[in-house]
Each structure stands twice: as C-alpha cells, then as structure tokens.
Design a protein around this motif. Structure first.
Motif, short mmCIF file in Angstrom:
data_model
loop_
_atom_site.label_atom_id
_atom_site.label_comp_id
_atom_site.label_asym_id
_atom_site.label_seq_id
_atom_site.Cartn_x
_atom_site.Cartn_y
_atom_site.Cartn_z
N UNK A 91 -59.90 -34.54 -32.92
CA UNK A 91 -60.31 -35.94 -33.09
C UNK A 91 -61.65 -36.24 -32.41
N UNK A 92 -62.63 -35.38 -32.68
CA UNK A 92 -63.95 -35.59 -32.08
C UNK A 92 -64.68 -36.73 -32.78
N UNK A 93 -65.25 -37.66 -32.02
CA UNK A 93 -66.08 -38.68 -32.65
C UNK A 93 -67.39 -38.05 -33.10
N UNK A 94 -68.15 -38.75 -33.94
CA UNK A 94 -69.49 -38.28 -34.25
C UNK A 94 -70.31 -38.28 -32.96
N UNK A 95 -71.16 -37.29 -32.82
CA UNK A 95 -71.97 -37.15 -31.61
C UNK A 95 -72.74 -38.43 -31.34
N UNK A 96 -72.53 -39.00 -30.14
CA UNK A 96 -73.15 -40.27 -29.80
C UNK A 96 -73.51 -40.32 -28.31
N UNK A 97 -73.85 -39.18 -27.75
CA UNK A 97 -74.20 -39.11 -26.34
C UNK A 97 -75.70 -39.40 -26.16
N UNK A 98 -76.11 -39.64 -24.93
CA UNK A 98 -77.53 -39.90 -24.67
C UNK A 98 -78.37 -38.66 -24.92
N UNK A 99 -77.75 -37.49 -24.77
CA UNK A 99 -78.44 -36.21 -25.00
C UNK A 99 -77.39 -35.11 -25.03
N UNK A 100 -77.82 -33.93 -25.37
CA UNK A 100 -76.96 -32.75 -25.28
C UNK A 100 -76.46 -32.61 -23.85
N UNK A 101 -75.29 -31.99 -23.69
CA UNK A 101 -74.79 -31.81 -22.32
C UNK A 101 -75.59 -30.77 -21.55
N UNK A 102 -76.61 -30.19 -22.17
CA UNK A 102 -77.56 -29.36 -21.42
C UNK A 102 -78.42 -30.24 -20.52
N UNK A 103 -78.55 -31.53 -20.89
CA UNK A 103 -79.45 -32.44 -20.17
C UNK A 103 -78.72 -33.57 -19.46
N UNK A 104 -77.56 -33.96 -19.96
CA UNK A 104 -76.82 -35.06 -19.34
C UNK A 104 -75.33 -34.86 -19.61
N UNK A 105 -74.48 -35.12 -18.63
CA UNK A 105 -73.04 -34.97 -18.86
C UNK A 105 -72.57 -35.89 -19.98
N UNK A 106 -71.65 -35.38 -20.79
CA UNK A 106 -71.10 -36.20 -21.88
C UNK A 106 -70.19 -37.28 -21.30
N UNK A 107 -70.25 -38.45 -21.89
CA UNK A 107 -69.43 -39.56 -21.43
C UNK A 107 -68.09 -39.63 -22.16
N UNK A 108 -68.05 -39.24 -23.42
CA UNK A 108 -66.83 -39.35 -24.20
C UNK A 108 -65.80 -38.33 -23.74
N UNK A 109 -64.58 -38.80 -23.50
CA UNK A 109 -63.53 -37.91 -22.99
C UNK A 109 -63.14 -36.84 -24.01
N UNK A 110 -63.19 -37.17 -25.30
CA UNK A 110 -62.87 -36.16 -26.33
C UNK A 110 -63.92 -35.05 -26.33
N UNK A 111 -65.18 -35.41 -26.12
CA UNK A 111 -66.24 -34.41 -26.04
C UNK A 111 -66.04 -33.52 -24.83
N UNK A 112 -65.68 -34.11 -23.71
CA UNK A 112 -65.45 -33.32 -22.48
C UNK A 112 -64.25 -32.39 -22.65
N UNK A 113 -63.21 -32.86 -23.33
CA UNK A 113 -62.05 -32.01 -23.60
C UNK A 113 -62.45 -30.83 -24.49
N UNK A 114 -63.26 -31.10 -25.50
CA UNK A 114 -63.75 -30.05 -26.39
C UNK A 114 -64.59 -29.04 -25.62
N UNK A 115 -65.48 -29.52 -24.77
CA UNK A 115 -66.32 -28.63 -23.97
C UNK A 115 -65.46 -27.73 -23.07
N UNK A 116 -64.42 -28.29 -22.47
CA UNK A 116 -63.54 -27.50 -21.61
C UNK A 116 -62.81 -26.43 -22.42
N UNK A 117 -62.45 -26.76 -23.65
CA UNK A 117 -61.79 -25.78 -24.52
C UNK A 117 -62.74 -24.63 -24.83
N UNK A 118 -63.95 -24.95 -25.26
CA UNK A 118 -64.94 -23.93 -25.62
C UNK A 118 -65.29 -23.06 -24.42
N UNK A 119 -65.38 -23.66 -23.24
CA UNK A 119 -65.77 -22.93 -22.03
C UNK A 119 -64.79 -21.80 -21.71
#
Length: 195
Positions: free
Chosen positions: A48-76
């Motif tokens: 259930x990922x939303x469309x990308x709507x962060x201020x920048x890639x997480x290479x430059x700024x931490x993601x604010x959306x909890x679903x994005x952070x959950x996805x990042x933890x999965x991929x990691x």
C-alpha cells in the motif's frame, strides 16, 4: 549478517487480474531450490505504497511517510533481487517504478536479475528497469528471462486455454539458470565489497 545471501523476488504487478503470480511462483521456487540462498517473496500489492511525495529521495532527506519507511526497511534486509515485471506501454509498471523511487540507499550496490513477460517478452520493460537500476547504483545481470511471443500466449489466459508455466522449461529454463548464476556471483561480490 546471514551467512547466506538474502534474495527478494519482487512481484512488480499489483492488478487484481495480474498474470504475474505464475512467473513469480516459478522463479521463486527455482531460486528457493538453491541451498545457498535465503529467498523471500515480496509482493508490492501487500505494501500500500502511496505515490512518491517526499521532499527528496531518501539519499538526501529521510522519508516522512511511514509506508515508505516500512518499504525501505524491507528492502534493506536483502542482498539481491529478482524483479518480475510485465511490460506496460514499453516500460515497467507504475507500481514498480513507484516502489523503486520510494527508496534509494537501500538499493545501492546490490545486484538484481529480471523475469519479464509480454508479447515481446517484456524486453523494453527489462531495459528500462536496467536503466533505473544504474541510477540506483545497482548491478544488473546480463542474462534475464523473457516470456514472449507464442510462449507467452500459451501460458497467459489471453491465449485461450493456458498451459502451466512449467511447460516453457525448454524455452526459458536455460535463461533462468544463467540469470540465477550471474545473480549469485554479483550478489556475493557486492556483499563482500559492502563489507
């Protein structure tokens, strides 16, 4: 760190009527049959990922959306990936592109292989995916599995009376073996280099 490389098989279609379950299950079972990998199925539909709507890639700024952070933890958690994707209008699915965009550092310096399908074997989607992988600092295998043409229509419901995907072993089995061997080499090389 696990002694075995951790490989995710990522199902890149989220449609209710998707065909992707068949090739995903086939390559997942083939990868899981190896005794030198830990393999897990990752279905984008479950995230259930939303469309990308962060201020920048997480290479430059931490993601604010909890679903994005959950996805990042999965991929990691994974050391390498097998993407299973149809070709939509000469590219990958919007859902897969969005999932790729939702992470950056978690993809870096990791290897991936591709299983693609469609009337021309998903070749244009695979090439687009390779380009995206380069930007994410990933390494693609040379070999890939392309299910296309009469093979595709023999196993897809659009062809009438679909056969099981295993019926394509003579056509795609060798490509799968090559892709998995290359993925093993590159996964181990990048894993060692990442330390």
């Amino acid at each position: 760190m696990s002694s075995k490389p951790r490989i995710a098989v990522i199902l890149g279609s989220t449609r209710d009527s998707r065909f992707g379950d068949a090739p995903t299950e086939w390559i997942f079972n083939r990868a899981k049959a190896r005794d030198d990998w830990d393999v897990e199925l990752v279905d984008l539909k479950a995230f259930n990922l939303p469309l990308f709507n962060e201020v920048a890639s997480n290479a430059w700024a931490p993601s604010e959306d909890s679903a994005a952070r959950e996805w990042q933890a999965t991929i990691a958690r994974f050391d390498g990936f097998i993407f299973v994707t149809p070709e939509y209008n000469r590219s990958i699915t919007g859902a897969l592109k969005n999932a790729l965009d939702q992470a950056y550092v978690e993809w870096n310096r990791k290897a991936f292989g591709i299983v693609s399908y469609g009337s021309v074997g998903g070749t244009r989607a695979a090439e687009h995916l390779r380009s995206i992988g380069i930007e994410l600092q990933m390494v693609s295998t040379r070999s890939a599995v392309h299910i296309g043409g009469s093979d595709f229509f023999s196993v897809h419901p659009l062809g009438g009376d679909p056969k099981p995907i295993e019926s394509l072993e003579a056509s795609i089995g060798g490509s799968a073996d090559s892709m998995l061997e290359e993925l093993d080499w590159w996964t181990r090389a990048t894993l060692a280099a990442r330390g």
